[in-house]
Design a protein around this motif. Structure first.
Motif, PDB file in Angstrom:
ATOM      1  N   TYR A  20     113.492  49.884   5.605  1.00 17.34           N
ATOM      2  CA  TYR A  20     114.776  50.097   4.478  1.00 17.34           C
ATOM      3  C   TYR A  20     115.288  51.346   4.518  1.00 17.34           C
ATOM      4  O   TYR A  20     114.882  52.503   4.854  1.00 17.34           O
ATOM      5  N   ALA A  49     116.089  39.164   9.364  1.00 19.08           N
ATOM      6  CA  ALA A  49     116.904  39.607   8.493  1.00 19.08           C
ATOM      7  C   ALA A  49     117.301  41.079   8.463  1.00 19.08           C
ATOM      8  O   ALA A  49     116.609  41.937   8.849  1.00 19.08           O
ATOM      9  N   TYR A  50     118.735  41.244   8.358  1.00 17.68           N
ATOM     10  CA  TYR A  50     119.274  42.566   8.155  1.00 17.68           C
ATOM     11  C   TYR A  50     120.429  42.400   7.555  1.00 17.68           C
ATOM     12  O   TYR A  50     121.436  41.443   7.745  1.00 17.68           O
ATOM     13  N   ARG A  51     120.601  43.137   6.675  1.00 18.47           N
ATOM     14  CA  ARG A  51     121.740  42.944   5.476  1.00 18.47           C
ATOM     15  C   ARG A  51     122.091  44.322   5.118  1.00 18.47           C
ATOM     16  O   ARG A  51     121.185  45.336   5.102  1.00 18.47           O
ATOM     17  N   GLN A  52     123.051  44.447   4.434  1.00 20.06           N
ATOM     18  CA  GLN A  52     123.808  45.831   3.819  1.00 20.06           C
ATOM     19  C   GLN A  52     124.468  45.283   2.693  1.00 20.06           C
ATOM     20  O   GLN A  52     125.294  44.467   2.834  1.00 20.06           O
ATOM     21  N   ALA A  53     124.232  46.200   1.560  1.00 17.68           N
ATOM     22  CA  ALA A  53     125.100  45.884   0.529  1.00 17.68           C
ATOM     23  C   ALA A  53     125.510  47.075  -0.450  1.00 17.68           C
ATOM     24  O   ALA A  53     124.713  48.126  -0.176  1.00 17.68           O
TER      25      ALA A  53
END
Length: 185
Positions: free
Chosen positions: A168, A125-129
């Motif tokens: 993170y 998983a890799y996400r940016q918000a």
């Protein structure tokens, strides 16, 4: 606490990461985990980490006339303390982040290089918000993330668990408030 220079060298960072949530490892076991690092380089960086108090020798035994040491991370010595971080210049932070990013990319590349790598099956998983947060809300969020990560890191192997590396980052948007809705609107 160790200094940023000690912890944020790419080879030393990989040694430290290899020992996260691990039983003590010998230099031979570290060489097996880090086969792309020449042995002399690995030994030199292990010595730096021991000298800085980041690694501790927890066992010694004789193997074919040589002394084999088992190393583990020293508690509380694997992060740059707040005072040292506050004293870092913008260039120091740039170097630290570069070491972090390079290490993260190298971990991901090593994972993808395995013939059985399957990011979907393996839960990659890799996400940016983006989120609008006060300083207090950010501090609370970072603390809660830290608590969740530490709780997960405290679990041992077994029961179908697979060792996973969690990273993170929290950074202010470069626009700092541009486009923010006005109070009361």
């Amino acid at each position: 606490m160790a200094t940023a220079d000690v912890l944020l060298h790419p080879v030393r960072l990989r040694v430290v990461q290899s020992l996260f949530d691990s039983d003590p490892l010998t230099t031979a076991q570290l060489r097996d985990r880090l086969p792309d690092i020449p042995p002399a380089t690995l030994y030199r960086h292990i010595a730096v980490l021991v000298e800085a108090g980041v690694l501790e020798v927890v066992e010694e035994r004789r193997v074919r006339g040589a002394v084999e040491r088992g190393y583990r991370l020293s508690r509380g010595r694997v992060e740059v303390d707040p005072e040292a971080r506050a004293a870092m210049t913008a260039d120091d932070h740039r170097r630290a982040f570069t070491a972090f990013a390079v290490s993260l990319m190298a971990d991901f590349d090593r994972y993808l290089d395995h013939e059985d790598a399957d990011p979907v099956r393996d839960g990659v998983a890799y996400r940016q918000a983006a989120a609008w947060l006060t300083d207090e809300e950010l501090a609370d969020l970072v603390a809660r993330i830290g608590e969740l990560v530490l709780a997960a890191a405290g679990r041992g192997p077994g029961g179908g668990r697979r060792r996973r590396v969690l990273s993170y980052l929290a950074v202010p948007d470069s626009h700092r408030g541009h486009g923010a809705p006005r109070e009361g609107k």
